[in-house]
Design a protein around this motif. Sequence first.
Motif, PDB file in Angstrom:
ATOM      1  N   UNK A  99     -54.106 -30.176 -21.076  1.00 27.85           N
ATOM      2  CA  UNK A  99     -55.092 -29.860 -19.886  1.00 27.85           C
ATOM      3  C   UNK A  99     -54.407 -28.663 -19.294  1.00 27.85           C
ATOM      4  N   UNK A 100     -55.228 -28.511 -18.186  1.00 29.98           N
ATOM      5  CA  UNK A 100     -55.139 -27.304 -17.310  1.00 29.98           C
ATOM      6  C   UNK A 100     -53.742 -27.619 -16.564  1.00 29.98           C
ATOM      7  N   UNK A 101     -53.464 -28.764 -16.042  1.00 34.26           N
ATOM      8  CA  UNK A 101     -52.299 -29.118 -15.467  1.00 34.26           C
ATOM      9  C   UNK A 101     -51.024 -28.788 -16.136  1.00 34.26           C
ATOM     10  N   UNK A 102     -51.019 -28.926 -17.490  1.00 28.58           N
ATOM     11  CA  UNK A 102     -50.133 -28.605 -18.317  1.00 28.58           C
ATOM     12  C   UNK A 102     -49.865 -27.273 -18.107  1.00 28.58           C
ATOM     13  N   UNK A 103     -50.825 -26.304 -18.141  1.00 29.80           N
ATOM     14  CA  UNK A 103     -50.676 -24.698 -18.103  1.00 29.80           C
ATOM     15  C   UNK A 103     -49.961 -24.449 -16.901  1.00 29.80           C
ATOM     16  N   UNK A 104     -50.098 -25.362 -15.689  1.00 34.52           N
ATOM     17  CA  UNK A 104     -49.652 -24.812 -14.562  1.00 34.52           C
ATOM     18  C   UNK A 104     -48.292 -25.217 -14.454  1.00 34.52           C
ATOM     19  N   UNK A 105     -47.808 -26.204 -15.033  1.00 34.46           N
ATOM     20  CA  UNK A 105     -46.447 -26.771 -15.266  1.00 34.46           C
ATOM     21  C   UNK A 105     -45.613 -25.754 -16.212  1.00 34.46           C
ATOM     22  N   UNK A 144     -40.663 -27.479 -31.061  1.00 33.16           N
ATOM     23  CA  UNK A 144     -39.212 -28.179 -30.697  1.00 33.16           C
ATOM     24  C   UNK A 144     -38.548 -27.441 -29.337  1.00 33.16           C
ATOM     25  N   UNK A 145     -38.382 -26.493 -29.559  1.00 32.48           N
ATOM     26  CA  UNK A 145     -37.789 -25.594 -28.309  1.00 32.48           C
ATOM     27  C   UNK A 145     -38.331 -25.328 -27.197  1.00 32.48           C
ATOM     28  N   UNK A 146     -39.889 -25.131 -27.371  1.00 37.01           N
ATOM     29  CA  UNK A 146     -40.696 -25.127 -26.034  1.00 37.01           C
ATOM     30  C   UNK A 146     -40.654 -26.578 -25.386  1.00 37.01           C
ATOM     31  N   UNK A 147     -40.723 -27.447 -26.028  1.00 33.50           N
ATOM     32  CA  UNK A 147     -40.861 -28.678 -25.566  1.00 33.50           C
ATOM     33  C   UNK A 147     -39.798 -29.198 -24.742  1.00 33.50           C
ATOM     34  N   UNK A 148     -38.242 -28.525 -25.309  1.00 32.35           N
ATOM     35  CA  UNK A 148     -37.249 -28.904 -24.794  1.00 32.35           C
ATOM     36  C   UNK A 148     -37.133 -28.243 -23.411  1.00 32.35           C
ATOM     37  N   UNK A 149     -37.635 -27.081 -23.414  1.00 29.85           N
ATOM     38  CA  UNK A 149     -37.612 -25.805 -21.990  1.00 29.85           C
ATOM     39  C   UNK A 149     -38.587 -26.457 -21.081  1.00 29.85           C
ATOM     40  N   UNK A 150     -39.508 -27.214 -21.173  1.00 27.37           N
ATOM     41  CA  UNK A 150     -40.453 -27.345 -20.435  1.00 27.37           C
ATOM     42  C   UNK A 150     -40.498 -28.958 -20.178  1.00 27.37           C
TER      43      UNK A 150
END
Length: 166
Positions: A99-105, A144-150
């Motif tokens: 969702x758009x909230x995830x883009x803001x995070x 995997x790395x992007x999910x760890x970073x965010x």
Amino acid sequence: MTAEAEAENEAPAKKGIPKLFIIIGAAVVVLLLAGGGLFFFMSSGTGEADSGGGEHAEAVAAEVHDTFIFNLPPMMVNLSSEGGNNSFMKLTVALEVADEEMMAEIQPRLAKVIDAFQVYMRELRKSDLEGSAGIYRLKEELLRRVNLAIYPAHVESVLFKEILVQ
């Protein structure tokens, strides 16, 4: 003797006709069984889709339409070289989010995402990226790395827009 010779000539012809009918009959039976099996297989598949498979397909279609794409800037990385061979990779990636909230995070953590990607990709060799298996491993590792970073935010998928390895 001529009557006996004619009788012998007609006898094999009469024996050959029943064999031909048996072969044709067997072929027709096989075709009917195959057609019946195909009909049964096809009709049972549509029955399952009507009893609940259609609802699942609609849910998946709704889920796909509700995702958003977050584009990352293009990245160019020198790959690890063996024996002085200089090779590099240019990569353009998009992240699929729910969702758009995830883009803001993700936006404030974008520097961490790019850093995680760069550190990993600098250790890759050109041979690591050969074939579809190599690209799939790259995709899974970047996810995997992007999910760890965010974390605690979550990315659904990593999408390659451009991959150039030279």
